[in-house]
Design a protein around this motif. Structure first.
Motif, PDB file in Angstrom:
ATOM      1  N   GLY A  41       0.783  -1.231   0.000  1.00  0.00           N
ATOM      2  CA  GLY A  41       0.000   0.000   0.000  1.00  0.00           C
ATOM      3  C   GLY A  41       0.811   1.276   0.000  1.00  0.00           C
ATOM      4  O   GLY A  41       0.247   2.367  -0.075  1.00  0.00           O
ATOM      5  N   GLY A  42       2.137   1.173   0.093  1.00  0.00           N
ATOM      6  CA  GLY A  42       2.966   2.364   0.092  1.00  0.00           C
ATOM      7  C   GLY A  42       4.114   2.280   1.083  1.00  0.00           C
ATOM      8  O   GLY A  42       4.517   1.192   1.508  1.00  0.00           O
ATOM      9  N   GLU A  43       4.631   3.454   1.495  1.00  0.00           N
ATOM     10  CA  GLU A  43       5.760   3.544   2.409  1.00  0.00           C
ATOM     11  C   GLU A  43       5.299   4.165   3.727  1.00  0.00           C
ATOM     12  O   GLU A  43       4.545   5.146   3.731  1.00  0.00           O
ATOM     13  CB  GLU A  43       6.876   4.396   1.800  1.00  0.00           C
ATOM     14  N   TYR A  44       5.798   3.602   4.827  1.00  0.00           N
ATOM     15  CA  TYR A  44       5.321   4.001   6.150  1.00  0.00           C
ATOM     16  C   TYR A  44       6.494   4.092   7.120  1.00  0.00           C
ATOM     17  O   TYR A  44       7.611   3.635   6.842  1.00  0.00           O
ATOM     18  CB  TYR A  44       4.318   2.983   6.689  1.00  0.00           C
ATOM     19  N   VAL A  45       6.205   4.664   8.285  1.00  0.00           N
ATOM     20  CA  VAL A  45       7.135   4.659   9.409  1.00  0.00           C
ATOM     21  C   VAL A  45       6.432   4.020  10.591  1.00  0.00           C
ATOM     22  O   VAL A  45       5.295   4.398  10.926  1.00  0.00           O
ATOM     23  CB  VAL A  45       7.594   6.086   9.779  1.00  0.00           C
ATOM     24  N   LEU A  46       7.083   3.055  11.223  1.00  0.00           N
ATOM     25  CA  LEU A  46       6.615   2.519  12.496  1.00  0.00           C
ATOM     26  C   LEU A  46       7.459   3.165  13.585  1.00  0.00           C
ATOM     27  O   LEU A  46       8.676   2.991  13.623  1.00  0.00           O
ATOM     28  CB  LEU A  46       6.731   0.999  12.571  1.00  0.00           C
ATOM     29  N   ARG A  47       6.821   3.915  14.425  1.00  0.00           N
ATOM     30  CA  ARG A  47       7.489   4.656  15.497  1.00  0.00           C
ATOM     31  C   ARG A  47       7.311   3.892  16.804  1.00  0.00           C
ATOM     32  O   ARG A  47       6.190   3.479  17.144  1.00  0.00           O
ATOM     33  CB  ARG A  47       6.881   6.047  15.599  1.00  0.00           C
ATOM     34  N   ILE A  48       8.388   3.690  17.541  1.00  0.00           N
ATOM     35  CA  ILE A  48       8.357   2.956  18.805  1.00  0.00           C
ATOM     36  C   ILE A  48       8.810   3.893  19.911  1.00  0.00           C
ATOM     37  O   ILE A  48       9.896   4.474  19.855  1.00  0.00           O
ATOM     38  CB  ILE A  48       9.258   1.707  18.748  1.00  0.00           C
ATOM     39  N   ASN A  49       7.977   4.054  20.906  1.00  0.00           N
ATOM     40  CA  ASN A  49       8.214   5.011  21.974  1.00  0.00           C
ATOM     41  C   ASN A  49       8.936   4.376  23.159  1.00  0.00           C
ATOM     42  O   ASN A  49       8.624   3.255  23.558  1.00  0.00           O
ATOM     43  CB  ASN A  49       6.878   5.605  22.444  1.00  0.00           C
ATOM     44  N   HIS A  50       9.899   5.118  23.738  1.00  0.00           N
ATOM     45  CA  HIS A  50      10.666   4.622  24.883  1.00  0.00           C
ATOM     46  C   HIS A  50      10.656   5.581  26.069  1.00  0.00           C
ATOM     47  O   HIS A  50      11.411   5.396  27.021  1.00  0.00           O
ATOM     48  CB  HIS A  50      12.113   4.340  24.467  1.00  0.00           C
ATOM     49  N   LEU A  96       1.889   3.873  13.589  1.00  0.00           N
ATOM     50  CA  LEU A  96       2.125   3.739  12.154  1.00  0.00           C
ATOM     51  C   LEU A  96       1.687   5.018  11.466  1.00  0.00           C
ATOM     52  O   LEU A  96       0.554   5.485  11.653  1.00  0.00           O
ATOM     53  CB  LEU A  96       1.354   2.548  11.580  1.00  0.00           C
ATOM     54  N   MET A  97       2.583   5.598  10.675  1.00  0.00           N
ATOM     55  CA  MET A  97       2.278   6.853   9.998  1.00  0.00           C
ATOM     56  C   MET A  97       2.972   6.899   8.645  1.00  0.00           C
ATOM     57  O   MET A  97       3.738   5.997   8.293  1.00  0.00           O
ATOM     58  CB  MET A  97       2.727   8.040  10.860  1.00  0.00           C
ATOM     59  N   ASP A  98       2.721   7.969   7.902  1.00  0.00           N
ATOM     60  CA  ASP A  98       3.336   8.158   6.594  1.00  0.00           C
ATOM     61  C   ASP A  98       4.852   8.219   6.686  1.00  0.00           C
ATOM     62  O   ASP A  98       5.412   8.797   7.621  1.00  0.00           O
ATOM     63  CB  ASP A  98       2.877   9.480   5.967  1.00  0.00           C
ATOM     64  N   TYR A  99       5.513   7.664   5.669  1.00  0.00           N
ATOM     65  CA  TYR A  99       6.926   7.940   5.445  1.00  0.00           C
ATOM     66  C   TYR A  99       7.012   9.144   4.520  1.00  0.00           C
ATOM     67  O   TYR A  99       6.370   9.182   3.462  1.00  0.00           O
ATOM     68  CB  TYR A  99       7.624   6.740   4.801  1.00  0.00           C
ATOM     69  N   LEU A 100       7.803  10.142   4.909  1.00  0.00           N
ATOM     70  CA  LEU A 100       7.913  11.379   4.145  1.00  0.00           C
ATOM     71  C   LEU A 100       9.356  11.560   3.688  1.00  0.00           C
ATOM     72  O   LEU A 100      10.236  11.831   4.513  1.00  0.00           O
ATOM     73  CB  LEU A 100       7.480  12.571   5.002  1.00  0.00           C
ATOM     74  N   PRO A 101       9.628  11.400   2.409  1.00  0.00           N
ATOM     75  CA  PRO A 101      10.998  11.574   1.915  1.00  0.00           C
ATOM     76  C   PRO A 101      11.391  13.043   1.881  1.00  0.00           C
ATOM     77  O   PRO A 101      10.543  13.926   1.753  1.00  0.00           O
ATOM     78  CB  PRO A 101      10.937  10.988   0.503  1.00  0.00           C
TER      79      PRO A 101
END
Length: 331
Positions: A41-50, A96-101
């Motif tokens: 479906g496209g390119e994404y970013v998985l962000r993991i919080n610490h 999970l959010m958009d990957y922005l080049p």
């Protein structure tokens, strides 16, 4: 730091994406790590919080999801898709959010484009679900005091004493400016507008199409001058570069910000108000930046961080060793 295979396994179990083709580590900040994901479906970013700078614990990642949802109409922030505060197999909440080049902000070329980004966010109506800082200076002072008090056995106590003296100067400034700040309508502010949090389009067009501001973990509803003052502060511009903005650059940034607000049909303070407000908050944010550096020095040297960055430790030392240059400002 999470293993890439663990991240991929989580995504496959979650069912969030179909046709996962690539997962790789992208970048890490002080409290989060980001992984690039390519799927059908496209390119994404998985962000993991610490960790949470707002004291929200496991609710931090859900709060950031809410912020991203609120600022999405600006068109200059990543769109959020999914959130999970308790992901199986991972050590922190995920988003999970958009990957922005794009590339980081370049202060020598991108000041007006950055101003337009901030104006587009500030032009939105504030979201009632976000944390409010109606007394921005006092809230930042309180946060700074908490940072300074975190390690009573700090190896650099003389710096704590100097910062507390500067705190008193900031409180005096706040008292003189109380009516001015109270008259400012609140907006949604990012509060961490350093160059690395801007993603600028490689297409250097006049309108900066494809320019974005990311990392909304610490956003609140407050005075616009939090973002403007933070952007202009030397502790911000020097964080990832060797830049300190001169008078002409600062004026160009504020002028571009005001022009964009007017183009959007939003309330636009006059230039004198923008200069005054950004100066007040810049001085306040210097207190917070150096208080954080003072606190983080202990965490880094005592290995108490989940994410450790050698460049950050070097910058912390630079700030503390040159604190007097930052704190000596003229009326």
């Amino acid at each position: 730091m999470e293993d890439v295979q663990a991240v991929r396994g989580y995504l496959e179990r979650s069912g969030w994406l179909e046709g996962i083709r690539e997962v790789r580590f992208l970048a890490a900040g002080e409290y989060n790590e980001n992984h690039y994901v390519r799927a059908s479906g496209g390119e994404y970013v998985l962000r993991i919080n610490h960790g949470s700078q707002l004291g929200l614990g496991r609710e931090q990642i859900g709060y950031e999801f809410s912020v991203l949802s609120a600022v999405a109409p600006s068109g200059v922030t990543p769109r959020p898709y999914r959130v999970d505060p308790w992901p199986e197999g991972l050590s922190g909440g995920t988003l999970l959010m958009d990957y922005l080049p794009g590339r980081p902000l370049d202060y020598s070329h991108d000041l007006e484009r950055a101003a337009r980004i901030l104006a587009r966010v500030h032009a939105l109506p504030p979201d009632d679900g976000l944390i409010r800082q109606d007394r921005a200076v006092l809230d930042i002072v309180a946060e700074s005091e908490g940072l300074l008090d975190r390690y009573p056995d700090h190896p650099r106590p003389e710096m704590r004493d100097r910062l507390l003296a500067y705190r008193d100067d900031v409180l005096t400034l706040n008292e003189r400016s109380r009516d001015f700040l109270a008259s400012e309508p609140p907006v949604m502010v990012n509060t961490e507008v350093n160059s690395g949090n801007f993603i600028m389009s490689h297409m250097d067009g006049r309108h900066g199409k494809g320019d974005f501001l990311v990392d909304w973990e610490k956003a609140v509803v407050s005075t616009r001058h939090q973002d403007l003052g933070h952007f202009l502060a030397p502790t911000t511009t020097l964080w990832k570069t060797d830049t300190q903005l001169d008078r002409e650059q600062r004026e160009a940034f504020l002028s571009a910000y005001r022009r964009e607000l007017l183009l959007l049909g939003a309330a636009a303070p006059d230039m004198d108000a923008l200069r005054e407000g950004s100066a007040i908050l810049e001085r306040t944010i210097l207190l917070r930046a150096l208080s954080w550096s003072h606190m983080a020095y202990c965490e880094y040297t005592r290995a108490e961080r989940a994410i450790r960055n050698a460049d950050t430790l070097a910058k912390i030392r630079q700030y503390l060793d040159n604190a007097e240059c930052f704190l000596t400002w003229k009326e």
